[in-house]
Design a protein around this motif. Structure first.
Motif, PDB file in Angstrom:
ATOM      1  N   LYS A   1      18.751 -61.387 -19.379  1.00 41.42           N
ATOM      2  CA  LYS A   1      19.932 -61.694 -18.565  1.00 41.42           C
ATOM      3  C   LYS A   1      19.472 -62.166 -17.189  1.00 41.42           C
ATOM      4  N   ILE A   2      20.132 -63.211 -16.696  1.00 48.31           N
ATOM      5  CA  ILE A   2      19.852 -63.719 -15.354  1.00 48.31           C
ATOM      6  C   ILE A   2      21.122 -63.542 -14.530  1.00 48.31           C
TER       7      ILE A   2
ATOM      8  N   ARG B   1       8.673 -62.257 -18.930  1.00 47.12           N
ATOM      9  CA  ARG B   1       9.552 -62.458 -17.761  1.00 47.12           C
ATOM     10  C   ARG B   1       9.057 -63.637 -16.926  1.00 47.12           C
ATOM     11  N   GLU B   2       7.747 -63.693 -16.673  1.00 42.22           N
ATOM     12  CA  GLU B   2       7.175 -64.786 -15.881  1.00 42.22           C
ATOM     13  C   GLU B   2       7.426 -66.130 -16.551  1.00 42.22           C
ATOM     14  N   ALA B   3       7.280 -66.188 -17.873  1.00 39.81           N
ATOM     15  CA  ALA B   3       7.520 -67.443 -18.601  1.00 39.81           C
ATOM     16  C   ALA B   3       8.996 -67.837 -18.537  1.00 39.81           C
TER      17      ALA B   3
ATOM     18  N   ILE C   1      14.751 -58.375 -18.883  1.00 40.97           N
ATOM     19  CA  ILE C   1      14.657 -58.434 -20.340  1.00 40.97           C
ATOM     20  C   ILE C   1      15.240 -57.130 -20.851  1.00 40.97           C
ATOM     21  N   ASP C   2      16.290 -57.231 -21.631  1.00 38.80           N
ATOM     22  CA  ASP C   2      16.968 -56.050 -22.155  1.00 38.80           C
ATOM     23  C   ASP C   2      16.169 -55.451 -23.307  1.00 38.80           C
ATOM     24  N   TRP C   3      15.761 -56.308 -24.252  1.00 38.36           N
ATOM     25  CA  TRP C   3      14.957 -55.835 -25.371  1.00 38.36           C
ATOM     26  C   TRP C   3      14.116 -56.960 -25.951  1.00 38.36           C
ATOM     27  N   MET C   4      13.036 -56.549 -26.627  1.00 40.54           N
ATOM     28  CA  MET C   4      12.173 -57.460 -27.386  1.00 40.54           C
ATOM     29  C   MET C   4      11.791 -56.742 -28.676  1.00 40.54           C
ATOM     30  N   LYS C   5      12.005 -57.386 -29.809  1.00 41.43           N
ATOM     31  CA  LYS C   5      11.696 -56.781 -31.106  1.00 41.43           C
ATOM     32  C   LYS C   5      10.728 -57.679 -31.862  1.00 41.43           C
TER      33      LYS C   5
END
Length: 121
Positions: free
Chosen positions: A89-90, A56-58, A72-76
């Motif tokens: 999403k912003i 998120r910070e990046a 962040i909705d998802w990270m795989k």
């Protein structure tokens, strides 16, 4: 950690920007620790997928937005690779984000906010 934007889309109906991104982690400068063998270093042992907070910070730095409007909705993570695919999403405002986003996604992205505060913000 390197972030590559795979796809970026403006969703005018929901008043947000949707981002599909790839996080590459475990490059030669970040992998391994003192005392680890060169084999472990080459394989990337000890480097895990970056935390949601780090990513998120990046993304906030990359897009120049306020951290309160990015989720962040998802990270795989990709099996056998030092990369992960993610979806963020912003929103145009924090109020709009809280109106649309699911509660568990907000808790994952903003764990430090107490429940009462999240409902009033």
């Amino acid at each position: 950690m390197e972030i590559e934007i795979v796809r970026e889309r403006d969703n005018k109906l929901l008043r947000r920007k949707e981002i599909l991104f790839k996080v590459k982690h475990g490059s030669s400068g970040e992998v391994g620790s003192e005392g680890s063998s060169s084999q472990e270093h080459a394989r990337g042992v000890g480097s895990g997928t970056p935390s949601r907070k780090e990513v998120r910070e990046a993304l906030v730095r990359k897009f120049g937005c306020r951290p309160q409007v990015l989720v962040i909705d998802w990270m795989k993570p990709a099996f056998g690779k030092t990369e992960a695919l993610g979806y963020a999403k912003i929103y145009e405002s924090e109020a709009r984000m809280r109106e649309i986003e699911r509660k568990h996604i907000l808790r994952r992205n903003f764990p430090e906010a107490p429940e009462g505060e999240a409902a009033t913000a």
